[in-house]
Design a protein around this motif. Structure first.
Motif, PDB file in Angstrom:
ATOM      1  N   ALA A   1      16.377  74.899  44.604  1.00  0.00           N
ATOM      2  CA  ALA A   1      17.204  74.142  43.655  1.00  0.00           C
ATOM      3  C   ALA A   1      16.555  72.788  43.437  1.00  0.00           C
ATOM      4  O   ALA A   1      16.539  71.941  44.318  1.00  0.00           O
ATOM      5  CB  ALA A   1      18.618  73.977  44.200  1.00  0.00           C
ATOM      6  N   VAL A   2      15.986  72.578  42.264  1.00  0.00           N
ATOM      7  CA  VAL A   2      15.278  71.331  41.945  1.00  0.00           C
ATOM      8  C   VAL A   2      16.201  70.403  41.150  1.00  0.00           C
ATOM      9  O   VAL A   2      16.752  70.817  40.130  1.00  0.00           O
ATOM     10  CB  VAL A   2      13.993  71.624  41.126  1.00  0.00           C
ATOM     11  CG1 VAL A   2      13.267  70.328  40.809  1.00  0.00           C
ATOM     12  CG2 VAL A   2      13.091  72.586  41.882  1.00  0.00           C
ATOM     13  N   PRO A   3      16.400  69.172  41.624  1.00  0.00           N
ATOM     14  CA  PRO A   3      17.273  68.239  40.910  1.00  0.00           C
ATOM     15  C   PRO A   3      16.746  67.961  39.502  1.00  0.00           C
ATOM     16  O   PRO A   3      15.543  67.876  39.282  1.00  0.00           O
ATOM     17  CB  PRO A   3      17.234  66.975  41.771  1.00  0.00           C
ATOM     18  CG  PRO A   3      16.772  67.433  43.110  1.00  0.00           C
ATOM     19  CD  PRO A   3      15.870  68.596  42.868  1.00  0.00           C
ATOM     20  N   LEU A   4      17.666  67.836  38.565  1.00  0.00           N
ATOM     21  CA  LEU A   4      17.286  67.527  37.185  1.00  0.00           C
ATOM     22  C   LEU A   4      17.188  66.025  37.015  1.00  0.00           C
ATOM     23  O   LEU A   4      18.091  65.278  37.419  1.00  0.00           O
ATOM     24  CB  LEU A   4      18.318  68.087  36.207  1.00  0.00           C
ATOM     25  CG  LEU A   4      18.362  69.619  36.121  1.00  0.00           C
ATOM     26  CD1 LEU A   4      19.545  70.064  35.280  1.00  0.00           C
ATOM     27  CD2 LEU A   4      17.068  70.157  35.535  1.00  0.00           C
TER      28      LEU A   4
ATOM     29  N   ARG B   1      20.259  71.332  31.791  1.00  0.00           N
ATOM     30  CA  ARG B   1      20.608  69.928  31.618  1.00  0.00           C
ATOM     31  C   ARG B   1      21.757  69.780  30.613  1.00  0.00           C
ATOM     32  O   ARG B   1      22.695  69.013  30.826  1.00  0.00           O
ATOM     33  CB  ARG B   1      19.377  69.136  31.185  1.00  0.00           C
ATOM     34  CG  ARG B   1      19.611  67.632  31.108  1.00  0.00           C
ATOM     35  CD  ARG B   1      18.351  66.865  30.768  1.00  0.00           C
ATOM     36  NE  ARG B   1      17.446  66.756  31.907  1.00  0.00           N
ATOM     37  CZ  ARG B   1      16.275  67.377  31.996  1.00  0.00           C
ATOM     38  NH1 ARG B   1      15.859  68.159  31.003  1.00  0.00           N
ATOM     39  NH2 ARG B   1      15.517  67.225  33.052  1.00  0.00           N
ATOM     40  N   GLU B   2      21.672  70.509  29.503  1.00  0.00           N
ATOM     41  CA  GLU B   2      22.727  70.440  28.481  1.00  0.00           C
ATOM     42  C   GLU B   2      24.055  70.996  28.997  1.00  0.00           C
ATOM     43  O   GLU B   2      25.127  70.594  28.528  1.00  0.00           O
ATOM     44  CB  GLU B   2      22.283  71.213  27.234  1.00  0.00           C
ATOM     45  CG  GLU B   2      21.151  70.530  26.468  1.00  0.00           C
ATOM     46  CD  GLU B   2      20.643  71.391  25.324  1.00  0.00           C
ATOM     47  OE1 GLU B   2      21.017  72.594  25.272  1.00  0.00           O
ATOM     48  OE2 GLU B   2      19.870  70.861  24.487  1.00  0.00           O
TER      49      GLU B   2
ATOM     50  N   ALA C   1      21.221  70.372  39.055  1.00  0.00           N
ATOM     51  CA  ALA C   1      19.989  70.989  39.555  1.00  0.00           C
ATOM     52  C   ALA C   1      19.768  72.305  38.829  1.00  0.00           C
ATOM     53  O   ALA C   1      20.707  72.902  38.286  1.00  0.00           O
ATOM     54  CB  ALA C   1      20.067  71.223  41.055  1.00  0.00           C
ATOM     55  N   VAL C   2      18.522  72.749  38.815  1.00  0.00           N
ATOM     56  CA  VAL C   2      18.196  74.036  38.224  1.00  0.00           C
ATOM     57  C   VAL C   2      17.618  74.915  39.321  1.00  0.00           C
ATOM     58  O   VAL C   2      16.840  74.467  40.164  1.00  0.00           O
ATOM     59  CB  VAL C   2      17.210  73.886  37.044  1.00  0.00           C
ATOM     60  CG1 VAL C   2      15.882  73.304  37.511  1.00  0.00           C
ATOM     61  CG2 VAL C   2      16.989  75.221  36.356  1.00  0.00           C
TER      62      VAL C   2
ATOM     63  N   ASP D   1      24.316  73.181  48.784  1.00  0.00           N
ATOM     64  CA  ASP D   1      25.125  72.563  47.732  1.00  0.00           C
ATOM     65  C   ASP D   1      24.380  72.572  46.400  1.00  0.00           C
ATOM     66  O   ASP D   1      24.965  72.817  45.343  1.00  0.00           O
ATOM     67  CB  ASP D   1      25.493  71.127  48.120  1.00  0.00           C
ATOM     68  CG  ASP D   1      26.487  71.080  49.280  1.00  0.00           C
ATOM     69  OD1 ASP D   1      27.235  72.063  49.448  1.00  0.00           O
ATOM     70  OD2 ASP D   1      26.507  70.073  50.005  1.00  0.00           O
ATOM     71  N   GLU D   2      23.083  72.306  46.463  1.00  0.00           N
ATOM     72  CA  GLU D   2      22.296  72.260  45.224  1.00  0.00           C
ATOM     73  C   GLU D   2      22.153  73.644  44.608  1.00  0.00           C
ATOM     74  O   GLU D   2      22.215  73.802  43.384  1.00  0.00           O
ATOM     75  CB  GLU D   2      20.916  71.655  45.510  1.00  0.00           C
ATOM     76  CG  GLU D   2      20.966  70.171  45.842  1.00  0.00           C
ATOM     77  CD  GLU D   2      19.605  69.632  46.246  1.00  0.00           C
ATOM     78  OE1 GLU D   2      18.832  70.409  46.864  1.00  0.00           O
ATOM     79  OE2 GLU D   2      19.314  68.471  45.959  1.00  0.00           O
TER      80      GLU D   2
END
Length: 498
Positions: free
Chosen positions: A493-496, A472-473, A478-479, A298-299
């Protein structure tokens, strides 16, 4: 005065003449009609389920085609620890030969038993690869007492299927394959085999589940059944109620080694293709795409802008392989293959393997927010190619910043040497990781190298920070990072952080 010959009709007529009694009568009749309808419905439902009164006729008809596969193998005796040195004529040598005998010894023969089934009157027999693997001698024992030597036509360790051939004096009874794709959870099935060397044994149960992945191989798609399957059942057939083979019994889950009602069979949809190739070529000939793939979580889907977690994420492309020649790239998500949707990552290997070698197929991928359709001409799968991790489609580096709970720095020649990184790995070096930060939660460590962020190459720590800011913008949760970690490329996928 008249004489009543039949009292029941008169009584009913009299009761019907009274209003209250009439209502009671109609209620009784309605209740009886409802009960009859329910009973009829239950009977029809039972018939629809195919619940048999007995399996005897089916077992009697099918058992002659189910065989016992007996193997023998010559193995070296394991070395034994030597005890104290004693004279050759010491009585302790005779009393305790396991302690004072010679190390090792002459080779010995080991026997094992399994099951199989005849698929043609001229003597082709299907069993499990692990039943005959490494055997020096294979014998097939029939229910009428006849025993014939067998030769191996071909094996497929990936699906644990083997094809044997015997030379019978007369046509053999055989069983046909059925369509496992039509088998439904709850359908009755019959297993016939040779558990614990007891000879032909029949057990019955139902299909408990479909599409089971038990990490036994790259093409796991097992039927699960609660029909008792024990040691020696391996290679035996799993029948539907039409007497067709819809699976080959292969494995069980059990703490004791005996059946606890969790058995697995390779579905006939897979077996028939493997057997056909083994029979024709003596080996399998599978399609080969030349990619390394991973699950779309999902991420990761969020990071890629996909509407849902689906498809197979390409984390590596074999240099010079079919995918590379067709233009597939690291970071592509394969959404469909040859017109079939790839619902999850593990669907793709089976689709590719089933495809014809040399066949041009259309592959639809998700790339940077858009779908693209590519035409790929499949190669042939080989062990050396399958083991290849894929080529690195990586970038270069420079600087020093903090992002996502990591301290990032440029990958200089000195730092490359200190981290023992290969020359072909380029990107941004992770120098430190905050143990409480989002990167640490995803398993990133100092010494890992960030190769891409949001499917774009990064050449400096500033590049990473800029791409994180853009994600983020854009409102992403996640990125997506492509990271070189412990010798492999993988997407994370790292959560922002808010």
């Amino acid at each position: 005065m008249s004489i009543t010959r039949t009292r029941r009709p008169d009584a009913v007529a009299a009761a019907a003449a009274r209003p209250g009694a009439a209502r009671l009568l109609w209620a009784m009749l309605a209740t009886l009609a409802l009960a009859a309808a329910l009973a009829l419905g239950a009977a029809r439902e039972a018939a629809a389920r195919g619940a048999p009164e007995s399996f005897a006729d089916l077992a009697e008809r099918l058992s002659p085609a189910v065989v016992n596969v007996s193997t023998s193998q010559t193995v070296a005796r394991p070395s034994r620890p030597l005890g104290p040195r004693l004279p050759e004529n010491s009585p302790f040598r005779d009393l305790f030969p396991e302690l004072f005998g010679d190390q090792g010894g002459p080779p010995r023969k080991v026997s094992s038993l399994g099951s199989g089934f005849v698929i043609s009157q001229d003597g082709y027999i299907v069993t499990n690869n692990h039943v005959i693997d490494g055997a020096d001698e294979i014998k097939v024992n029939f229910t009428d007492g006849e025993s014939l030597p067998a030769k191996v036509v071909g094996t497929d360790p990936k699906t644990d299927i083997a094809l044997l051939k015997v030379e019978p004096k007369a046509p053999l009874p055989f069983v046909p394959f059925g369509d496992s794709d039509k088998a439904r959870v709850g359908d009755w099935v019959l297993a016939i085999g040779n558990p614990f060397g007891l000879g032909g044994t029949v057990t019955a149960g139902i299909i408990s589940a479909r599409n089971r992945d038990i990490n036994a191989g790259p093409y796991d798609d097992f039927l699960q059944t609660d029909a008792a399957i024990n040691r020696g059942n391996s290679g035996g057939p799993l029948f539907n109620m039409d007497g067709e083979v819809i699976g080959v019994n292969t494995a069980i889950i059990s703490p004791s080694g005996g059946s606890i009602g969790i058995g697995f069979a390779v579905p006939s949809a897979i077996v028939t293709k493997v057997v056909s190739q083994l029979r024709e070529f003596g080996e399998t000939r599978r399609g080969w795409l030349g990619v390394q793939i991973q699950t779309v979580t999902d991420e990761i889907a969020e990071g890629l802008g996909l509407d849902a977690a689906r498809g197979a994420l390409v984390s590596g492309v074999v240099e010079g392989g079919p995918a590379a020649q067709a233009g597939l790239q690291v970071g592509d998500v394969i959404l469909s293959f040859d017109g079939k949707d790839v619902k999850q990552m593990r669907d793709l290997p089976r689709m590719v393997a089933d495809a014809e070698v040399g066949k041009p197929v259309r592959v639809t991928v998700w790339r940077k927010g858009k779908t693209h359709t590519l035409k790929v001409t499949l190669g042939r799968l080989e062990e050396s190619e399958q083991a290849a991790a894929g080529s690195d489609d990586a970038p270069p580096a420079l600087g020093a910043v903090e992002a996502l709970g990591m301290k990032l720095t440029a990958l200089t020649p000195e730092r490359r040497a200190a981290a023992d990184l290969p020359e072909n790995v380029e990107g941004v070096l992770i120098e430190a990781v905050d143990p409480e930060g989002p990167a640490a939660e995803k398993g990133l460590r100092p010494g890992d190298v960030i190769v891409e962020v949001g499917q774009e190459p990064v050449r400096s720590p500033a590049d990473v920070r800029r791409k994180v800011k853009e994600a983020r913008e854009a409102g992403r949760k996640a990125v997506l990072l492509l990271v070189h970690a412990r010798g492999d490329l993988r997407f994370v996928a790292v959560p922002l952080e808010d």
